[in-house]
Design an enzyme around this catalytic site. Sequence first.
Site, short mmCIF file in Angstrom:
data_model
loop_
_atom_site.label_atom_id
_atom_site.label_comp_id
_atom_site.label_asym_id
_atom_site.label_seq_id
_atom_site.Cartn_x
_atom_site.Cartn_y
_atom_site.Cartn_z
N ASP A 263 44.39 70.43 3.57
CA ASP A 263 44.50 71.42 2.50
C ASP A 263 44.86 72.78 3.08
OD1 ASP A 263 44.35 72.51 -0.05
OD2 ASP A 263 42.19 72.80 0.02
N GLU A 264 45.47 73.65 2.27
CA GLU A 264 45.81 75.03 2.65
C GLU A 264 46.58 75.06 3.97
OE1 GLU A 264 45.50 77.28 0.58
OE2 GLU A 264 43.69 77.06 -0.63
N GLN B 14 52.02 81.77 -0.49
CA GLN B 14 50.66 82.31 -0.42
C GLN B 14 50.16 82.40 1.02
OE1 GLN B 14 47.91 81.15 -3.80
NE2 GLN B 14 49.37 79.48 -3.98
N ARG C 97 46.62 85.99 -9.71
CA ARG C 97 45.17 85.82 -9.87
C ARG C 97 44.77 85.92 -11.33
NH1 ARG C 97 44.53 82.83 -6.59
NH2 ARG C 97 46.78 82.98 -6.45
#
Length: 685
Positions: free
Chosen positions: A240-241, A271, A616
């Site tokens: 993940d990420e 991101q 966000r």
Amino acid sequence: MPKTYRLTPAPGDPTRKVPFEKELNAEQFRVVTSGAGPKLVLAGPGSGKTRTLTYRVAFLIHQGIPARNILLMTFTVKAAREMLGRVEQILGSRPEGLWGGTFHHIANRLLRQHAQRIGLTPHFSILDEEDVRDLLSSCVKDLKLDAAPKRFPKAAVIESWLSLAINTRRNLSDVVAEQGPQFLDQITDIEQVAARYAKRKLQGNAVDYDDMLTLWLKLLTEHPAVREQVARNFQVILVDEYQDTNRLQFEIIRALSHPHRNLLAVGDDAQSIYAFRGADIRNLLDFPKVFPGTEIHRLETNYRSTPEILALANASIQFNREQFPKTLHAVRESGEKPAVVPLTDGKQQAAFIAQRVLELREEGIPLAEIGVLLRARYQAAELEMELARRNLPYVVRGGVRFFEQAHIKDVMAHLRILANPRDAMAWERILRLQEGIGPAGARKIWERLLEAPEPLQAALKPPAFPGLSEKATRSFRRLQKTLQQLAQGRDRKLSELIGLILSGGYEEQLKERFENARDRREDLEQLMNLAVNYGEVDRFLEDFTLREPFRGETIKGWEPEDESLTVSTIHQAKGLEWRAVFVLGLAEGQFPHAKSVEEERELEEERRLFYVAVTRTQSELYLTYPLTRTTYQRGEVLQRPSTFLQELPEDVFELWRVGEESAPLRQLNQLSEEDSQEPEPDWPI
């Protein structure tokens, strides 16, 4: 006729039917049900990446792959627990043997199994941050570098350099040259400290967090038997990420997946905002080259934001050249366009945000569902003052409030002594800042000064404090020089007095004490900018000390769930969301940061930071910037709107014009029944 009896699958039975296609959108379903081989999943914000990952794990188990042969790696313990819990919900029971956790969690389990191969016992200790700094300080003392005439960097700074060098796979000298060039002439001593630190850890059968990853990689690259065993155990790897991985983590992932290439990486290049911590966006951008035959998937369906928010985000990020292009599509219904709000100065910006926050609360949005995002911590100063004036409760995410930060309080302590020479707490604070003076020494000096009718004047005389070491005496003399300049310069501008404190030695202390000295220097520059509006030290101190401490208190008239507005840097806000978001300080030189415009690579990271900020929010977005800024160096200066605002097409935002009314005029407007229409203002630059 025989009676028919049907067996139903037990909870968690792999034969239990899970309606994957029904519970996933088309993009997610393609990822979840894809075959073997390397896969890169480009997951936009709010696109359900956690859902995709957890259903992928469940699908693999349904396909007959034992849970013990699946490895799921995340960046936080919270994320790991959430994902493992979701997998359990999908399957109906706990998937026994599933390996899930952070890089360090997985490393810990493997290292204990193979500890003897790397010179440890299975019961090795793990040093936390405080342990690391204590041990480094001890190593500095062992080498007698703490007694050297030239200032030596503190343990926290050395720790940050060592960690960055290890995680980015760079030489320590290169990191010091970049992060602390003023200490480069001491690089031999710093390397000796690093070597002694490594030796002391080995002697103590202990590792720090970075060791856990380097030793894991060592097991995979230098011990073929271990590598083969791990390859058999982890037949499928999910990460993940992935955009947040550093070079060391990338090398671990590559070594783990090399035998079978069954690697699924989920991330979003748009991101990637943690380069300052060592994250390397090239890990994601070069994934198809490193893993030939990569299958690329895109998750572009956004469940968080309105179409108007996504239109602005899409329009902004398209200006980045180094990226995998994506276009986010909204599931939610249409809402208001984002507002771009130019304001006169920082004070009016703070007043607008505070007033609009209260209006949103009246419209039904709780304070807890409103966020104010900053590029840098120093931008919060004027806002925090305004929130305090209006009794508006707020919390600062991931840190303390602007005026409660250690470096701000250090400088303010010098000014407090100037205003009140008998301020014991201020004396103790500035004395303990001096090298060689500890708590006991500070107390002795202060007690001697207290005996004099004028402590400040007594402090300016030649030191006569028995028991002070030579180093402490040298440090006190430097402090005397600073205090002398402050005492003689009482009539100078307040911003100049703060400048004297910095040039008198505190700026050097920043560099040796704090790993983020540059950010703290920016905070102090903002303090000097605020000081321009004050003529007297006393009034300056009063304004910044007579502020109500709202954090953790129950404020009368506010519901518990509505207790606090969130103020956060954008870096701290990644992964979070609010119903309404304000992004302040969108002026050239502030956001993007002035230094980033020199390199396209850094400017693109700043644009990704802007992209993270605007995504966000669920419904309302306010992008503000002050037209002028008062600085201690140049007075009032004009500011241009951020590059990120100027490059937006006009149809993705609404331009607001903010005016101030006197109380009588406001009353007249409320009584008036006329509906006046004003023309749309031109873009202010």
